[in-house]
Design an enzyme around this catalytic site. Structure first.
Site, PDB file in Angstrom:
ATOM      1  N   LYS A  87       0.805  -1.224   0.000  1.00  0.00           N
ATOM      2  CA  LYS A  87       0.000   0.000   0.000  1.00  0.00           C
ATOM      3  C   LYS A  87       0.840   1.276   0.000  1.00  0.00           C
ATOM      4  O   LYS A  87       0.428   2.302  -0.545  1.00  0.00           O
ATOM      5  CB  LYS A  87      -0.937   0.002   1.214  1.00  0.00           C
ATOM      6  CG  LYS A  87      -2.004  -1.085   1.190  1.00  0.00           C
ATOM      7  CD  LYS A  87      -3.019  -0.871   0.079  1.00  0.00           C
ATOM      8  CE  LYS A  87      -4.183  -1.830   0.186  1.00  0.00           C
ATOM      9  NZ  LYS A  87      -5.194  -1.611  -0.880  1.00  0.00           N
ATOM     10  N   GLU A 109      -9.826   5.557   3.463  1.00  0.00           N
ATOM     11  CA  GLU A 109     -10.578   4.450   4.030  1.00  0.00           C
ATOM     12  C   GLU A 109      -9.614   3.300   4.270  1.00  0.00           C
ATOM     13  O   GLU A 109      -8.564   3.231   3.642  1.00  0.00           O
ATOM     14  CB  GLU A 109     -11.684   3.996   3.062  1.00  0.00           C
ATOM     15  CG  GLU A 109     -11.242   3.059   1.944  1.00  0.00           C
ATOM     16  CD  GLU A 109     -10.209   3.625   0.959  1.00  0.00           C
ATOM     17  OE1 GLU A 109      -9.425   2.816   0.409  1.00  0.00           O
ATOM     18  OE2 GLU A 109     -10.194   4.842   0.726  1.00  0.00           O
ATOM     19  N   SER A 373       1.649  -9.826  -0.878  1.00  0.00           N
ATOM     20  CA  SER A 373       1.313  -8.408  -0.790  1.00  0.00           C
ATOM     21  C   SER A 373       1.418  -7.809   0.606  1.00  0.00           C
ATOM     22  O   SER A 373       1.480  -6.590   0.743  1.00  0.00           O
ATOM     23  CB  SER A 373      -0.097  -8.177  -1.331  1.00  0.00           C
ATOM     24  OG  SER A 373      -1.030  -9.011  -0.672  1.00  0.00           O
TER      25      SER A 373
END
Length: 388
Positions: A87, A109, A373
């Site tokens: 991210k 969010e 990830s």
């Protein structure tokens, strides 16, 4: 309102937003199109990704997995990026962009908390204030990430309506943005939302795939046979898939959350079971009733617990460029434990879905890359408490 000439991937995408946001979205698009061509901005972003995020992340040959499953299995180690997930690639880029627009607040969010942590991290380093919206269910099951965000100085706001998960967090974040659009930038965490967010997030995440191409050629002298990634909204999947799309000989496998089973009402498999509809500003495949009511998604992994998926992935699915599989909660938890004990790597429960596909599918003699990830320390409470 939508501009019918922009932001579409086949029939999917667009910008279905109130008039209040049209000017802001146009400003974001114009600023992004300008900055992505400026050497100074690109050099600053590259320096942050190298010195702050820790890129390039390794491509690791998982020797024990490879031996057990009789394949060559490589892991793209996004879990080793700063904050523990992919991210941060996107949040650094978007916060830099927001500063160029003169914004003082970053709105985001989060479900699993990784995007929230990454947003709070980038905002702290770059001197702006982060306001993070998180569903009450996720606030509880991802308590560690809530504490991390707060320590980083973010204002974490608990959302207590609906399913109290990622969908409601996104709804509340976008509502807040509408009310504060002049001073704030919405840092979308996935390849979702109104144009230009799906394109911006994909472009900031494609570094995963670009690095993978260079690394796998260095190790194996060729490109892989298959690339596997979990899919919720789709940022990590599009990040690794995108540079490989022209290589049609490579299977791109997107693994969704089957939750308690695709035949139940408790899953988050939007590509497999979704119907075209509008959610959070764009037209995608979403989980909905025949009368258009958004259904509650379910996954043991907070980051996959969303009733929609990005428009570009929808188009790639319809054109058969990606293959889609679905993994249950039970299979994901088992895969998390197996990877931990075979390789000494604890994956996020989101990522565990991708490994579960490898473990249950005959892929003997293939050269495989799995996008790891995120790391799984955030999920220890869910894993140890799980009875699935």
């Amino acid at each position: 309102m939508t501009d019918k000439n922009k932001g579409y991937f086949g029939p999917y995408g667009g910008a279905f937003v109130p008039d209040t946001l049209v000017s802001a979205l146009n400003d974001i698009e114009a600023a992004y199109n300008k900055k992505k061509k400026e050497p100074k901005f690109q050099q600053e972003l590259k320096k942050y990704l190298s010195d702050f995020v820790g890129r390039p992340t390794p491509l690791y040959k998982a020797k024990n997995l490879s031996e057990k499953y009789q394949a060559s299995v490589y892991l793209k180690r996004e879990d080793l990026a700063h904050t523990g997930a992919h991210k941060i690639n996107n949040t650094v880029g978007q916060v830099l962009l927001a500063k160029e627009l003169g914004k003082k607040y970053i709105i985001a969010e989060t479900g699993a908390g990784q995007h929230g942590v990454a947003t709070a991290t980038a905002a702290a380093n770059l001197g702006v204030k982060a306001i993070i919206f998180m569903g009450a269910v996720d606030y509880k099951r991802q308590a560690l990430n809530v504490q991390r965000m707060q320590l980083l100085g973010a204002d974490v706001r608990k959302v207590e309506f609906g399913s109290e998960t990622l969908k409601e967090a996104t709804t509340e974040a976008m509502r807040y943005w509408i009310e504060h659009v002049e001073t704030s930038h919405y840092c979308m965490g996935s390849v979702l939302g109104p144009h230009p967010f799906p394109t911006i997030v994909r472009d900031f995440q494609r570094i995963i795939g670009d690095e993978t191409i260079e690394q796998i050629r260095a190790y194996e002298g060729r490109l892989p046979d298959k690339i596997i990634a979990c899919v919720g909204g789709g940022s990590n999947a599009m990040g690794i898939f995108y540079p490989f799309i022209p290589h049609k000989e490579i299977d791109l496998i997107a693994v969704e959350a089957a939750g308690e089973g695709l035949d139940s009402n408790a899953h988050a498999a939007s590509l497999s079971k979704g119907i075209k509809g509008i959610l959070h500003g764009s037209l995608n495949k979403i989980l909905q009733s025949k009368t258009g009511q958004i259904q509650i998604a379910h996954s043991i992994s907070a980051g996959l617990d969303y009733p929609g998926v990005g428009p570009e992935l929808c188009q790639l699915y319809d054109t058969k460029r990606i293959k889609v599989a679905a993994i249950t909660d039970k299979e994901a938890v088992a895969a998390c434990k197996e990877l931990s004990q075979l390789e000494g790597i604890i994956p996020a429960l989101e990522t565990a879905h991708a490994f579960a596909y490898l473990f249950k599918t005959e892929l003997k003699n293939n050269l495989i890359v799995i996008n790891l990830s995120g790391r799984g320390d955030k999920d220890l409470r869910s894993i140890t408490a799980s009875h699935v």
